[in-house]
Motif scaffolding. Structure first.
Motif, PDB file in Angstrom:
ATOM      1  N   LEU A   1       0.844  -1.178   0.000  1.00 16.03           N
ATOM      2  CA  LEU A   1       0.000   0.000   0.000  1.00 16.03           C
ATOM      3  C   LEU A   1       0.885   1.235   0.000  1.00 16.03           C
ATOM      4  CD1 LEU A   1      -3.192   0.674   2.006  1.00 16.03           C
ATOM      5  CD2 LEU A   1      -1.316   2.288   2.220  1.00 16.03           C
ATOM      6  N   LEU A   2       0.619   2.140  -0.952  1.00 12.99           N
ATOM      7  CA  LEU A   2       1.383   3.381  -1.064  1.00 12.99           C
ATOM      8  C   LEU A   2       0.466   4.538  -0.705  1.00 12.99           C
ATOM      9  CD1 LEU A   2       4.108   4.619  -1.932  1.00 12.99           C
ATOM     10  CD2 LEU A   2       3.111   4.951  -4.195  1.00 12.99           C
ATOM     11  N   TYR A   3       0.893   5.334   0.253  1.00 17.05           N
ATOM     12  CA  TYR A   3       0.046   6.381   0.819  1.00 17.05           C
ATOM     13  C   TYR A   3       0.822   7.706   0.783  1.00 17.05           C
ATOM     14  CZ  TYR A   3      -2.248   9.120   4.518  1.00 17.05           C
ATOM     15  OH  TYR A   3      -2.840  10.110   5.257  1.00 17.05           O
ATOM     16  N   LEU A   4       0.192   8.707   0.183  1.00 17.46           N
ATOM     17  CA  LEU A   4       0.816  10.029   0.095  1.00 17.46           C
ATOM     18  C   LEU A   4      -0.113  11.063   0.701  1.00 17.46           C
ATOM     19  CD1 LEU A   4       2.943  12.076  -1.004  1.00 17.46           C
ATOM     20  CD2 LEU A   4       1.613  12.133  -3.130  1.00 17.46           C
ATOM     21  N   GLU A   5       0.420  11.783   1.670  1.00 22.73           N
ATOM     22  CA  GLU A   5      -0.329  12.908   2.254  1.00 22.73           C
ATOM     23  C   GLU A   5       0.484  14.182   2.007  1.00 22.73           C
ATOM     24  OE1 GLU A   5      -2.081  14.598   6.504  1.00 22.73           O
ATOM     25  OE2 GLU A   5      -1.345  12.538   6.349  1.00 22.73           O
ATOM     26  N   ILE A   6      -0.178  15.160   1.369  1.00 26.38           N
ATOM     27  CA  ILE A   6       0.521  16.411   1.036  1.00 26.38           C
ATOM     28  C   ILE A   6      -0.469  17.559   1.050  1.00 26.38           C
ATOM     29  CG2 ILE A   6       0.257  16.044  -1.459  1.00 26.38           C
ATOM     30  CD1 ILE A   6       3.065  17.321  -1.780  1.00 26.38           C
ATOM     31  N   ASP A   7      -0.098  18.619   1.738  1.00 27.75           N
ATOM     32  CA  ASP A   7      -0.969  19.795   1.876  1.00 27.75           C
ATOM     33  C   ASP A   7      -2.370  19.411   2.327  1.00 27.75           C
ATOM     34  OD1 ASP A   7       0.828  21.771   1.362  1.00 27.75           O
ATOM     35  OD2 ASP A   7       0.407  21.912  -0.764  1.00 27.75           O
ATOM     36  N   ASN A   8      -2.433  18.510   3.339  1.00 23.93           N
ATOM     37  CA  ASN A   8      -3.688  18.078   3.956  1.00 23.93           C
ATOM     38  C   ASN A   8      -4.610  17.315   3.002  1.00 23.93           C
ATOM     39  OD1 ASN A   8      -3.094  19.276   6.482  1.00 23.93           O
ATOM     40  ND2 ASN A   8      -3.682  21.278   5.660  1.00 23.93           N
ATOM     41  N   LYS A   9      -4.052  16.818   1.892  1.00 25.50           N
ATOM     42  CA  LYS A   9      -4.822  15.974   0.985  1.00 25.50           C
ATOM     43  C   LYS A   9      -4.164  14.599   0.940  1.00 25.50           C
ATOM     44  CE  LYS A   9      -6.645  19.659  -1.945  1.00 25.50           C
ATOM     45  NZ  LYS A   9      -6.756  20.197  -3.328  1.00 25.50           N
ATOM     46  N   LYS A  10      -5.007  13.541   0.792  1.00 27.59           N
ATOM     47  CA  LYS A  10      -4.519  12.164   0.876  1.00 27.59           C
ATOM     48  C   LYS A  10      -4.716  11.453  -0.460  1.00 27.59           C
ATOM     49  CE  LYS A  10      -5.650  11.864   5.799  1.00 27.59           C
ATOM     50  NZ  LYS A  10      -6.042  13.279   5.932  1.00 27.59           N
TER      51      LYS A  10
ATOM     52  N   GLY B   1       3.863  17.081   4.435  1.00 24.88           N
ATOM     53  CA  GLY B   1       3.182  15.802   4.343  1.00 24.88           C
ATOM     54  C   GLY B   1       4.130  14.635   4.530  1.00 24.88           C
ATOM     55  N   GLU B   2       3.731  13.428   4.015  1.00 22.36           N
ATOM     56  CA  GLU B   2       4.518  12.215   4.259  1.00 22.36           C
ATOM     57  C   GLU B   2       4.223  11.190   3.169  1.00 22.36           C
ATOM     58  OE1 GLU B   2       5.436   9.312   8.090  1.00 22.36           O
ATOM     59  OE2 GLU B   2       3.525  10.403   7.937  1.00 22.36           O
ATOM     60  N   LEU B   3       5.249  10.405   2.805  1.00 27.63           N
ATOM     61  CA  LEU B   3       5.099   9.288   1.875  1.00 27.63           C
ATOM     62  C   LEU B   3       5.309   7.989   2.668  1.00 27.63           C
ATOM     63  CD1 LEU B   3       4.777   8.175  -0.997  1.00 27.63           C
ATOM     64  CD2 LEU B   3       7.251   8.430  -1.278  1.00 27.63           C
ATOM     65  N   ILE B   4       4.327   7.065   2.612  1.00 24.89           N
ATOM     66  CA  ILE B   4       4.354   5.835   3.432  1.00 24.89           C
ATOM     67  C   ILE B   4       4.159   4.616   2.532  1.00 24.89           C
ATOM     68  CG2 ILE B   4       3.186   4.531   5.260  1.00 24.89           C
ATOM     69  CD1 ILE B   4       2.402   7.209   6.493  1.00 24.89           C
ATOM     70  N   VAL B   5       4.918   3.526   2.848  1.00 20.59           N
ATOM     71  CA  VAL B   5       4.753   2.236   2.175  1.00 20.59           C
ATOM     72  C   VAL B   5       4.563   1.156   3.241  1.00 20.59           C
ATOM     73  CG1 VAL B   5       5.832   0.497   0.725  1.00 20.59           C
ATOM     74  CG2 VAL B   5       6.130   2.911   0.193  1.00 20.59           C
ATOM     75  N   THR B   6       3.551   0.302   3.022  1.00 21.10           N
ATOM     76  CA  THR B   6       3.316  -0.830   3.918  1.00 21.10           C
ATOM     77  C   THR B   6       2.567  -1.906   3.147  1.00 21.10           C
ATOM     78  OG1 THR B   6       2.445  -1.515   6.053  1.00 21.10           O
ATOM     79  CG2 THR B   6       1.111   0.040   4.804  1.00 21.10           C
ATOM     80  N   TYR B   7       2.321  -3.070   3.774  1.00 20.50           N
ATOM     81  CA  TYR B   7       1.541  -4.118   3.127  1.00 20.50           C
ATOM     82  C   TYR B   7       0.055  -3.818   3.236  1.00 20.50           C
ATOM     83  CZ  TYR B   7       5.199  -7.482   2.000  1.00 20.50           C
ATOM     84  OH  TYR B   7       6.254  -8.123   1.438  1.00 20.50           O
ATOM     85  N   LYS B   8      -0.684  -4.245   2.196  1.00 16.93           N
ATOM     86  CA  LYS B   8      -2.133  -4.086   2.257  1.00 16.93           C
ATOM     87  C   LYS B   8      -2.737  -5.011   3.327  1.00 16.93           C
ATOM     88  CE  LYS B   8      -2.529  -3.012  -2.670  1.00 16.93           C
ATOM     89  NZ  LYS B   8      -3.102  -3.449  -3.968  1.00 16.93           N
TER      90      LYS B   8
END
Length: 532
Positions: free
Chosen positions: A96-105, A133-140
């Protein structure tokens, strides 16, 4: 038969030991070579793995670069980034790739949720050196995380997406700023020109509504001397030179003749670089026209104030004086009538009659003048017989002329016709002939003559009276220097008559002037249009 030497056991044992040592040495070397080979194989495998990861990373960076060419919208770039770019470049299914930037996901999985209990790799997103913001990688799923997924790769992606975002924000900001600038400039009345030290047009910007502006290709790259009239080019080059030498704003005005009429401009020049200048030109034709209107209105206001002061002066002096005389004569008749004989009463009555007529004439002139100032005198020109008008006026003035035995000759008029307003023409003639009678001695002569050409009729009223002094002659038609002079029989006036003549003649687009020599008489000459 040969004798053979037998090898002893001792020698045989020694030879065996040598062979054993050689074997052991060979065996040790083989093991080292095999170990070295294994290490080399592992290094090659590690290098291959690193190369694959590096290729994946470079591929991802390349795909990110392509995104900026395909999309201008950050939303589209973020969605493509998390759904395709990173998963495809890293080949990690099931993550799972998750990007949060400027309060948007943004995420590659709908209805996602990050479980804090699972192991994750993350990297901060910074925009313009501030956390964004933050860039996150994890398993689904709840599966163990495999550590071959390198942290520095995530860091690289976070850094790249940060830089791309910054670049696009800057680009959009610049585009918006330029759009605002262009929009603002298109609404402004100013024209902007960029010059070099030689007066060459480098660039320009003007309102799209400016119909006077030439197309750029007609003057860009050319000098002022090639584009502008010589006088304006000289003004411009002088201002350019002075602006470059002094670093001070230079302003000059110029005018250009266009098919629709002359246009007036103001140019402001300011130095922007060692050999470059910005010129701001504004069309101030409307301002010039407004200034002209204001100057005319100021002139009219001054004239009105002068007229008002004159009117008050006439009312307080010229009108009051004859009224006081009338009052005095009437009091004499009332109080001393029993003491006066018939001749004295007749003389007083005659004086009263003269004063009354003079006062009536004065009031007529005042009323006509006042109506003229108010603009309520109608102007209705048409074809008239000047001869008939002249005869009518002379009848009304015959008593005044007879009282001084003055002859009036108009025999040379020959039934002349003019194009004029009848009432105004009567006022002009009555005033000029009355003045001639007033300033002509007894037994004098007055002549009225007229000459005609293709456009105008020139009429002259002349006398052989006392004439006018040169210093007074120049004041005749100037209301600011209005003065009255008593006639040869002590006749009084207001001085308004000649002003009315001037205004009424000019109303007909004619001109009036006076010629005179002291003691020789005067001539008043005016023009009127011929009959049409």
């Amino acid at each position: 038969m040969m004798n053979k030497k037998l090898i002893s056991d001792k020698e045989l044992q020694k030879e065996f030991n040598l062979l054993q040592e050689e074997y052991n040495l060979l065996n040790r070397r083989s093991l080292a070579d095999i170990d070295k080979l294994r290490k080399t194989e592992q290094s090659l495998k590690d290098c291959e793995d690193n190369s694959h990861e590096r290729i994946k990373e470079l591929n991802g960076i390349f795909l990110l670069g392509q995104l900026t060419e395909e999309y201008n919208n950050l939303e589209d770039i973020y969605q493509e980034f998390v759904n395709n770019v990173v998963p495809d470049s890293m080949a990690f299914p099931g993550r799972l790739l998750y990007l949060e930037i400027d309060n948007k996901k943004y995420c590659n999985l709908k209805n996602f949720k990050i479980h804090k209990t699972r192991k994750i790799l993350s990297s901060p997103i910074n925009l313009f050196k501030k956390p964004a913001g933050e860039l996150i990688v994890t398993y689904k799923e709840n599966l163990p995380f495999i550590d071959f997924f390198e942290q520095n790769l995530i860091d690289n992606y976070a850094e790249r997406i940060s830089k791309i975002t910054e670049r696009i924000i800057v680009k959009q900001t610049l585009e918006e700023s330029e759009k605002k600038y262009r929009t603002t400039m298109s609404a402004l009345p100013d024209m902007l020109f960029y010059f070099d030290a030689k007066g060459t047009f480098l660039d320009s910007q003007c309102s799209k509504f400016d119909t006077l502006m030439l197309e750029k290709e007609l003057f860009i790259g050319k000098t002022l001397n090639e584009v502008m009239p010589a006088k304006i080019a000289e003004q411009g080059m002088h201002a350019i030179k002075k602006a470059l030498e002094t670093d001070l704003l230079q302003i000059f005005e110029y005018s250009i003749d266009f098919p629709k009429g002359k246009q007036h401009f103001e140019m402001r020049l300011v130095k922007t670089a060692p050999n470059e200048l910005l010129g701001v030109a504004r069309n101030n034709t409307s301002l010039k026209e407004s200034e002209s209107v204001i100057q005319h209105q100021n002139s009219e206001l001054k004239k009105l104030n002068t007229d008002k002061d004159l009117f008050i002066t006439i009312l307080s002096h010229d009108l009051k004086s004859p009224l006081n005389n009338l009052l005095g004569l009437s009091e004499v008749l009332m109080e001393d009538k029993s003491k006066l004989n018939a001749d004295e009463i007749r003389a007083i009555a005659n004086d009263i009659n003269k004063l009354t007529k003079n006062t009536s004439d004065l009031l007529d002139e005042l009323l006509i003048w006042a109506r003229k100032q108010q603009g309520i005198i109608p102007f209705e020109p048409h074809n008239l017989s000047f001869t008939d008008i002249c005869v009518e006026i002379l009848k009304t003035l015959s008593q005044k002329a007879s009282a001084k035995d003055i002859s009036i000759d108009y025999s040379r008029l020959d039934h002349l016709s003019v194009f004029a307003d009848a009432d105004m023409l009567k006022i002009i003639l009555r005033n000029l002939v009355s003045n001639a009678i007033k300033f002509t001695n007894r037994n004098g002569e007055i002549q009225i003559i007229a000459d005609k050409d293709a456009e105008n009729v020139t009429i002259t009223v002349s006398d052989n009276g006392i004439g006018i002094e040169p210093q007074d002659l120049i004041k005749l038609f100037d209301i600011s220097q209005l003065a009255t002079t008593k006639g040869t029989a002590k006749e009084k006036g207001t001085g308004l008559g000649l002003l009315l003549c001037k205004e009424f003649v000019e109303k007909h687009n004619g001109k009036i002037r006076a010629e005179s020599l002291p003691g020789k008489g005067s001539k008043f000459i005016f023009t009127l249009p011929v009959s049409v």
